[in-house]
Design an enzyme around this catalytic site. Structure first.
Site, PDB file in Angstrom:
ATOM      1  N   LEU A 151       0.592  -1.463   0.235  1.00  0.00           N
ATOM      2  CA  LEU A 151       0.070  -0.058  -0.144  1.00  0.00           C
ATOM      3  C   LEU A 151       1.075   1.434  -0.002  1.00  0.00           C
ATOM      4  CD1 LEU A 151      -3.105  -0.860   2.203  1.00  0.00           C
ATOM      5  CD2 LEU A 151      -2.581  -1.093  -0.425  1.00  0.00           C
ATOM      6  N   TYR A 165      14.843   2.810 -13.448  1.00  0.00           N
ATOM      7  CA  TYR A 165      13.583   1.947 -14.443  1.00  0.00           C
ATOM      8  C   TYR A 165      13.465   0.459 -14.799  1.00  0.00           C
ATOM      9  CZ  TYR A 165       9.094   0.875 -15.295  1.00  0.00           C
ATOM     10  OH  TYR A 165       8.007  -0.028 -15.689  1.00  0.00           O
ATOM     11  N   PHE A 205       6.184  17.948 -21.689  1.00  0.00           N
ATOM     12  CA  PHE A 205       7.993  18.542 -21.432  1.00  0.00           C
ATOM     13  C   PHE A 205       9.009  17.981 -22.922  1.00  0.00           C
ATOM     14  CE2 PHE A 205       5.795  16.810 -17.840  1.00  0.00           C
ATOM     15  CZ  PHE A 205       6.150  17.614 -16.884  1.00  0.00           C
ATOM     16  N   LYS A 235      13.747  -3.276 -14.313  1.00  0.00           N
ATOM     17  CA  LYS A 235      12.827  -4.555 -15.031  1.00  0.00           C
ATOM     18  C   LYS A 235      13.605  -4.915 -15.991  1.00  0.00           C
ATOM     19  CE  LYS A 235       8.714  -2.711 -13.923  1.00  0.00           C
ATOM     20  NZ  LYS A 235       7.301  -3.954 -13.003  1.00  0.00           N
ATOM     21  N   GLY A 279      -0.353   1.420  -3.813  1.00  0.00           N
ATOM     22  CA  GLY A 279      -1.483   0.922  -4.086  1.00  0.00           C
ATOM     23  C   GLY A 279      -2.934   1.351  -2.988  1.00  0.00           C
ATOM     24  N   ASN A 293       2.261   2.211 -22.507  1.00  0.00           N
ATOM     25  CA  ASN A 293       1.534   2.525 -22.129  1.00  0.00           C
ATOM     26  C   ASN A 293       0.315   2.820 -21.822  1.00  0.00           C
ATOM     27  OD1 ASN A 293       3.588   4.766 -22.847  1.00  0.00           O
ATOM     28  ND2 ASN A 293       2.795   6.567 -21.984  1.00  0.00           N
ATOM     29  N   LEU A 301       0.143  11.255 -18.630  1.00  0.00           N
ATOM     30  CA  LEU A 301      -0.172  12.300 -19.459  1.00  0.00           C
ATOM     31  C   LEU A 301      -1.746  12.298 -19.352  1.00  0.00           C
ATOM     32  CD1 LEU A 301      -0.129  14.633 -20.963  1.00  0.00           C
ATOM     33  CD2 LEU A 301      -0.317  12.769 -22.991  1.00  0.00           C
TER      34      LEU A 301
END
Length: 335
Positions: free
Chosen positions: A33, A141, A206, A145, A36, A170, A188
């Site tokens: 959490l 990031y 941006f 992954k 979440g 996305n 976005l």
């Protein structure tokens, strides 16, 4: 047998929990959490608040619920923050996931569906991006992954842990009950809709100097319900005894930031103020996915590929949840 969903109180995981439950699966949610929302977890689903790297907790869940598979959505996912705080991302997204993998295999769970990302590809050498495209992330990031992907490949070979790693483009949109509620919000579409509602005064663009048709960054948007459907198909794939796979999930179509804002204006019927801002660190100019393999291997086909439909679903959710899960409108609370 049951399915453990880590990050099941999050944006995408909560929809997967709903969909698993709707087809009669036994589902268990594990979420700390941090990002979440307890309210996002479908009613009647067993919920454990804790960390994915807690081996004793994983053992307890596996024993109590006879888990045979895990869908892993639990990760930090702010690109800019990963550049500023890489240790946070490597620890949570990679190190803690290794602890989770070890705990799962030690407790007889041999099927793993991983929420990966197109950020593992870095700056694309060709568009659309297929699974054979070189992987060289440009932010921590993406690296966190990719490191999990490499671990999965090794764990399959050494321990027989079967996986499907789904490389998202996305994620966007909402189901009727579950939507996007991040703090801070950096995506976005929800920012554009917050501006339309009046929760924020304007939206920042941006970078206007990318090598794209209108100078703004281009992304491939995919509805969260389509993402969830792919995870269920991946679960069926592994339960059928088929091979581990790396698979892209996208709509094979890109939209610029300006196109998203213009479409949101049409969907909402409201004006949306924008402001120019410098590029963000770690943002590639274009990310558009080749999803042929998902269609061929999983039999997956997006049901909501149109940008206006994706935005409309998100707009409906934001209207009934103007302050996110903590501030549902009266109508939403009575559904």
């Amino acid at each position: 047998m049951g399915v453990l969903v880590t990050g099941g109180a999050g944006y995408i995981g909560s929809v997967a929990v709903e969909d698993l439950k709707s087809r009669g699966e036994e589902v268990v949610v594990l979420d700390n959490l941090v990002y979440g929302h307890r309210e996002a977890v479908a009613e009647g689903v067993p919920f454990y608040e804790g960390n994915i790297g807690d081996k004793d907790l994983i053992k307890k869940i596996a024993a109590e619920h006879k888990i045979d598979a895990c869908m892993h959505y639990s990760a930090y996912a702010y690109v800019g923050e990963s550049v500023e705080q890489p240790a946070k991302y490597y620890q949570n997204n990679f190190v803690e996931t290794l602890h989770l993998l070890d705990a799962l295999r030690e407790n007889g769970v041999s099927k793993f569906i991983f929420s990966s990302t197109c950020a593992t590809y870095g700056v694309p050498q060709r568009i659309p991006i297929d699974e054979q495209h070189p992987q060289w992330p440009i932010n921590p990031y993406g690296w966190s992954k990719l490191m999990v992907e490499r671990a999965l490949d090794s764990y399959d070979e050494a321990y027989g842990l079967k996986y499907v790693a789904l490389r998202y483009f996305n994620a966007a949109g909402a189901s009727e009950r579950c939507g996007e509620d991040h703090d801070p919000e950096t995506h976005l579409i929800p920012l554009v809709l917050k501006a339309a509602i009046g929760k924020i005064p304007k939206v920042s663009i941006f970078g206007y100097d990318y090598d794209t048709p209108d100078g703004t960054a281009v992304r491939d948007y995919i509805h969260i319900s389509d993402l969830s459907a792919a995870h269920l198909l991946a679960l069926d794939h592994l339960r059928a005894g088929k091979d581990s796979e790396f698979i892209n999930l996208g709509n094979w179509n890109g939209y610029s930031v300006k196109q998203v804002i213009d479409t949101a204006k049409q969907v909402t019927g409201r004006n949306i103020r924008v402001e120019d801002a410098p590029r963000r660190a770690g943002d590639p100019p274009q990310l558009v996915g080749d999803s042929r393999k998902a269609r061929e291997v999983l039999g997956w086909k997006p049901q909501f590929p149109e940008l206006d439909k994706i935005i409309e679903s998100a707009w409906n959710w934001h209207q009934t949840h103007p302050d996110g899960y903590s501030g549902r409108s009266e109508n939403a609370a009575n559904k």
